[in-house]
Design an enzyme around this catalytic site. Structure first.
Site, mmCIF file in Angstrom:
data_model
loop_
_atom_site.group_PDB
_atom_site.id
_atom_site.type_symbol
_atom_site.label_atom_id
_atom_site.label_comp_id
_atom_site.label_asym_id
_atom_site.label_seq_id
_atom_site.Cartn_x
_atom_site.Cartn_y
_atom_site.Cartn_z
ATOM 1 N N LYS A 26 -19.911 -2.805 -35.787
ATOM 2 C CA LYS A 26 -20.222 -1.990 -36.520
ATOM 3 C C LYS A 26 -20.097 -1.574 -38.011
ATOM 4 C CE LYS A 26 -24.239 0.564 -34.653
ATOM 5 N NZ LYS A 26 -24.479 1.538 -33.574
HETATM 6 O O1 G3P Z 1 -26.758 3.479 -32.648
HETATM 7 C C1 G3P Z 1 -27.480 4.560 -32.683
HETATM 8 C C2 G3P Z 1 -28.696 4.711 -32.995
HETATM 9 O O2 G3P Z 1 -29.626 3.736 -31.834
HETATM 10 C C3 G3P Z 1 -28.701 6.208 -32.812
HETATM 11 O O3 G3P Z 1 -29.576 6.741 -31.953
HETATM 12 O O4 G3P Z 1 -31.013 8.154 -30.665
HETATM 13 O O5 G3P Z 1 -28.703 8.978 -31.066
HETATM 14 O O6 G3P Z 1 -30.780 8.524 -33.068
HETATM 15 P P1 G3P Z 1 -30.110 8.240 -32.112
#
Ligand code: G3P
Length: 218
Positions: free
Chosen positions: A87
């Site tokens: 990533k």
């Molecule tokens: O892994 C990246 C993403 O899915 C993060 O989600 O909920 O922290 O905005 P969030």
């Protein structure tokens, strides 16, 4: 649509895997920190443990933000397990790193994508996945799902093979909308996946079936 779980929590990954619907896992440095995983070797070991639980792709994020650092880290992560996808953040050196890692046969997930231009650059660099963050756009009064729709349309216009991975999914309706739009993948918290199971008529129907059975057999 593929279902990934967005966590570094091994119990949650096991639970999702046991449901029989799990296609992969995404992690990020915040999710690793949430599990208290620190230290270079512990982090690498944790990725291997995740790969041993799930059959599909496991995204492991680089910490370096310079080209040489991202390449070195990406190669180290990719060597851990055949399921690892590296990533890489959507920054200038990140694009170059995606190009390089792709040329070496290493799969990548371009993360922190917030507009269609970034998604096109990630695709042109050869990213396997692009991760637009739906919830974080919603958080600032932008329509996160509209971005998923836009990227799916643009990739379709040009026959682009990069998979659209709807990230920062927060709830069940995000998942349903991602399916309607035709996103390739949604990466979700376990609760959002489990939320799809629920319907009051299912529960009421089952209760009635069992009550009727028990009237004669109970
Ligand atoms: O892994 C990246 C993403 O899915 C993060 O989600 O909920 O922290 O905005 P969030």
């Amino acid at each position: 649509m593929k279902f990934f779980i967005d966590t570094a929590n091994l119990d949650q990954i096991r639970e999702a895997q046991a449901l029989g619907i799990l296609d992969g896992v995404t992690t990020n440095p915040s999710l690793m920190a949430k599990e208290g995983i620190s230290g270079a070797q512990n982090i690498l070991d944790h990725y291997v443990r995740i790969c041993e639980i799930v059959d599909g792709d496991v995204s492991a994020e680089v910490i370096a933000t310079d080209y040489a650092g991202m390449i070195a880290e990406g190669e180290r992560l990719a060597a851990l397990h055949r399921q690892i996808v590296v990533k890489i953040p959507m920054i200038k050196d990140g694009l170059k790193a995606i190009k390089h890692l792709t040329s070496k046969g290493i799969r990548t997930n371009c993360t922190l994508v917030f507009n269609a231009g970034q998604a096109m650059l990630a695709a042109k660099a050869g990213a396997t996945y692009v991760s637009p963050f739906v919830g974080r756009l919603d958080d600032i009064s932008h329509d996160g799902m509209a971005l998923i729709s836009q990227i799916v349309q643009i990739y379709s216009n040009y026959g682009i093979g990069t998979q659209v991975l709807a990230a920062s999914i927060r709830h069940t309706m995000h998942i349903v909308q991602a399916m309607e739009i035709g996103a390739d993948v949604a990466t979700c918290p376990l609760d959002a996946i489990l939320g799809l199971l629920k319907h009051p008529l299912t529960d009421q129907g089952l209760e009635k079936f069992l009550a009727d059975y028990n009237k004669l057999n109970g």
